[in-house]
Design a protein around this motif. Sequence first.
Motif, PDB file in Angstrom:
ATOM      1  N   THR B  74     -51.874 -54.962 -46.547  1.00 20.56           N
ATOM      2  CA  THR B  74     -50.639 -54.418 -47.132  1.00 20.56           C
ATOM      3  C   THR B  74     -49.430 -54.767 -46.261  1.00 20.56           C
ATOM      4  N   ASN B  75     -49.538 -54.499 -44.958  1.00 21.91           N
ATOM      5  CA  ASN B  75     -48.401 -54.760 -44.068  1.00 21.91           C
ATOM      6  C   ASN B  75     -48.065 -56.250 -44.010  1.00 21.91           C
ATOM      7  N   SER B  76     -49.095 -57.091 -44.071  1.00 23.75           N
ATOM      8  CA  SER B  76     -48.839 -58.536 -44.009  1.00 23.75           C
ATOM      9  C   SER B  76     -48.120 -59.006 -45.271  1.00 23.75           C
ATOM     10  N   ILE B  77     -48.566 -58.532 -46.428  1.00 20.27           N
ATOM     11  CA  ILE B  77     -47.902 -58.953 -47.673  1.00 20.27           C
ATOM     12  C   ILE B  77     -46.464 -58.420 -47.703  1.00 20.27           C
ATOM     13  N   ILE B  78     -46.273 -57.187 -47.251  1.00 18.96           N
ATOM     14  CA  ILE B  78     -44.906 -56.626 -47.199  1.00 18.96           C
ATOM     15  C   ILE B  78     -44.032 -57.444 -46.238  1.00 18.96           C
ATOM     16  N   SER B  79     -44.627 -57.884 -45.122  1.00 21.93           N
ATOM     17  CA  SER B  79     -43.856 -58.704 -44.175  1.00 21.93           C
ATOM     18  C   SER B  79     -43.459 -60.032 -44.807  1.00 21.93           C
ATOM     19  N   ILE B  80     -44.375 -60.612 -45.581  1.00 21.36           N
ATOM     20  CA  ILE B  80     -44.038 -61.872 -46.268  1.00 21.36           C
ATOM     21  C   ILE B  80     -42.885 -61.625 -47.240  1.00 21.36           C
ATOM     22  N   LEU B  81     -42.950 -60.507 -47.975  1.00 14.40           N
ATOM     23  CA  LEU B  81     -41.875 -60.173 -48.925  1.00 14.40           C
ATOM     24  C   LEU B  81     -40.553 -59.958 -48.180  1.00 14.40           C
ATOM     25  N   PHE B  82     -40.631 -59.421 -46.978  1.00 13.92           N
ATOM     26  CA  PHE B  82     -39.437 -59.160 -46.179  1.00 13.92           C
ATOM     27  C   PHE B  82     -38.796 -60.469 -45.692  1.00 13.92           C
ATOM     28  N   VAL B  83     -39.628 -61.452 -45.396  1.00 14.14           N
ATOM     29  CA  VAL B  83     -39.121 -62.716 -44.835  1.00 14.14           C
ATOM     30  C   VAL B  83     -38.772 -63.721 -45.945  1.00 14.14           C
ATOM     31  N   LEU B  84     -39.276 -63.473 -47.144  1.00 13.11           N
ATOM     32  CA  LEU B  84     -39.064 -64.398 -48.264  1.00 13.11           C
ATOM     33  C   LEU B  84     -37.590 -64.754 -48.524  1.00 13.11           C
ATOM     34  N   PRO B  85     -36.653 -63.796 -48.441  1.00 11.34           N
ATOM     35  CA  PRO B  85     -35.241 -64.154 -48.648  1.00 11.34           C
ATOM     36  C   PRO B  85     -34.726 -65.239 -47.701  1.00 11.34           C
ATOM     37  N   LEU B  86     -35.281 -65.317 -46.489  1.00 12.34           N
ATOM     38  CA  LEU B  86     -34.863 -66.385 -45.565  1.00 12.34           C
ATOM     39  C   LEU B  86     -35.247 -67.751 -46.134  1.00 12.34           C
ATOM     40  N   ILE B  87     -36.464 -67.815 -46.687  1.00  9.97           N
ATOM     41  CA  ILE B  87     -36.918 -69.075 -47.306  1.00  9.97           C
ATOM     42  C   ILE B  87     -36.055 -69.368 -48.534  1.00  9.97           C
ATOM     43  N   PHE B  88     -35.722 -68.310 -49.274  1.00 11.74           N
ATOM     44  CA  PHE B  88     -34.876 -68.481 -50.460  1.00 11.74           C
ATOM     45  C   PHE B  88     -33.481 -68.960 -50.060  1.00 11.74           C
ATOM     46  N   LEU B  89     -32.977 -68.466 -48.925  1.00 11.25           N
ATOM     47  CA  LEU B  89     -31.657 -68.890 -48.444  1.00 11.25           C
ATOM     48  C   LEU B  89     -31.663 -70.397 -48.142  1.00 11.25           C
ATOM     49  N   ILE B  90     -32.706 -70.854 -47.473  1.00  8.97           N
ATOM     50  CA  ILE B  90     -32.831 -72.282 -47.159  1.00  8.97           C
ATOM     51  C   ILE B  90     -32.926 -73.086 -48.458  1.00  8.97           C
ATOM     52  N   SER B  91     -33.714 -72.569 -49.436  1.00  9.30           N
ATOM     53  CA  SER B  91     -33.856 -73.261 -50.721  1.00  9.30           C
ATOM     54  C   SER B  91     -32.519 -73.326 -51.451  1.00  9.30           C
ATOM     55  N   THR B  92     -31.752 -72.227 -51.381  1.00  7.94           N
ATOM     56  CA  THR B  92     -30.439 -72.208 -52.058  1.00  7.94           C
ATOM     57  C   THR B  92     -29.516 -73.259 -51.451  1.00  7.94           C
ATOM     58  N   ILE B  93     -29.501 -73.348 -50.124  1.00  5.06           N
ATOM     59  CA  ILE B  93     -28.647 -74.350 -49.461  1.00  5.06           C
ATOM     60  C   ILE B  93     -29.067 -75.757 -49.887  1.00  5.06           C
ATOM     61  N   MET B  94     -30.398 -75.975 -49.951  1.00  4.78           N
ATOM     62  CA  MET B  94     -30.901 -77.295 -50.368  1.00  4.78           C
ATOM     63  C   MET B  94     -30.498 -77.609 -51.810  1.00  4.78           C
ATOM     64  N   MET B  95     -30.593 -76.586 -52.688  1.00  4.81           N
ATOM     65  CA  MET B  95     -30.223 -76.781 -54.096  1.00  4.81           C
ATOM     66  C   MET B  95     -28.739 -77.111 -54.227  1.00  4.81           C
ATOM     67  N   LEU B  96     -27.897 -76.402 -53.430  1.00  2.00           N
ATOM     68  CA  LEU B  96     -26.457 -76.656 -53.473  1.00  2.00           C
ATOM     69  C   LEU B  96     -26.131 -78.066 -52.989  1.00  2.00           C
ATOM     70  N   ARG B  97     -26.781 -78.466 -51.912  1.00  2.00           N
ATOM     71  CA  ARG B  97     -26.545 -79.820 -51.378  1.00  2.00           C
ATOM     72  C   ARG B  97     -26.968 -80.876 -52.378  1.00  2.00           C
ATOM     73  N   LEU B  98     -28.115 -80.605 -53.041  1.00  2.00           N
ATOM     74  CA  LEU B  98     -28.653 -81.546 -54.034  1.00  2.00           C
ATOM     75  C   LEU B  98     -27.731 -81.636 -55.245  1.00  2.00           C
ATOM     76  N   SER B  99     -27.182 -80.489 -55.643  1.00  2.00           N
ATOM     77  CA  SER B  99     -26.359 -80.453 -56.855  1.00  2.00           C
ATOM     78  C   SER B  99     -24.965 -81.024 -56.616  1.00  2.00           C
ATOM     79  N   LEU B 100     -24.439 -80.835 -55.421  1.00  4.39           N
ATOM     80  CA  LEU B 100     -23.042 -81.211 -55.170  1.00  4.39           C
ATOM     81  C   LEU B 100     -22.888 -82.598 -54.555  1.00  4.39           C
ATOM     82  N   ARG B 101     -24.000 -83.250 -54.251  1.00  5.77           N
ATOM     83  CA  ARG B 101     -23.868 -84.548 -53.574  1.00  5.77           C
ATOM     84  C   ARG B 101     -23.341 -85.609 -54.549  1.00  5.77           C
TER      85      ARG B 101
END
Lengths: 177, 119
Positions: B74-101
């Motif tokens: 339980t704690n491990s899955i919750i920790s993954i859910l807690f850290v997931l927004p960081l991965i999403f932030l990196i993905s968002t930056i990549m999507m923006l760079r890809l879209s605006l290039r």
Amino acid sequence: MELPDLQLWSGILLLFSGFFVHRMGPSFRRNVLGKPMALIGLVLILIPLGNLSEIEQDLFSKIILNFPWMILASTGILVSLFGSPIYWKRNTDINALGLLLISFSWILYLRYVFSPNLDNFLISFSTIAGMIFSIISFLYLIKIIESNTPKAQESDPLTENEKKFITSILKRNVGEK
Amino acid sequence: MNFNISDIFDSFLQGFLFMSILFSIHLVFSFHPYHRITPLLLFTSVLGIIAITINYYFFNTEISVLELLRESLTNSIISILFVLPLIFLISTIMMLRLSLRNRFEDPLLNLLDSDLNSE
């Protein structure tokens, strides 16, 4: 542990195993069982049959809290990728729709989920550190086992019949000079 | 929340245990005849059991092993859910760079264009 708890854990097991089964095979022909398994797992997780125990309820509430923004975010990323430029030709509408979905998911996350807490942050990062440490140890384990695997024996040379067979295939496909 | 250094070790071991279980599931469900999973499964199980033992005897003596397993997962899955927004932030930056290039200036392609125009 009651039946709904077992259902939740089976759902999680099915979700992960479905993902691993889906990764089998070449990228153009994935295993057909992977997606249905993961989908059944997701349904089992999201629709519990009864009241969960304290530990499972904690996990379930966190999953339910995070589920909407995660779905919106992954859909947004997929849509945005479909619209992004390939050989400099882009589909602006689809791309914009993808970015819009990503923005909505950020709004959802920051409005309803985000709660800065240093203790949670430290605990989560030490758990992630444990995971990374275990991944590194498994990689070393794989390296050791692979390096100790006995090499396969050399195959026997071709027989006359096999040589003729292969020569005939080559002549048919490449052409005789 | 009363937070101390033993909680960090506890959660570190929980993450280790979670990944051991996940790796074992991965080995079983991605089985194929040319894959030597027996030694890997054996070593993974041993590492998992060591993590459970340390966690049980040093940090969580008052709960059962099954409860410890459930809490760790339980704690491990919750920790993954807690850290997931960081991965999403990196993905968002990549999507923006890809879209605006935009298409970059290529002198060789410009040369080709001018040659075609002159003909």
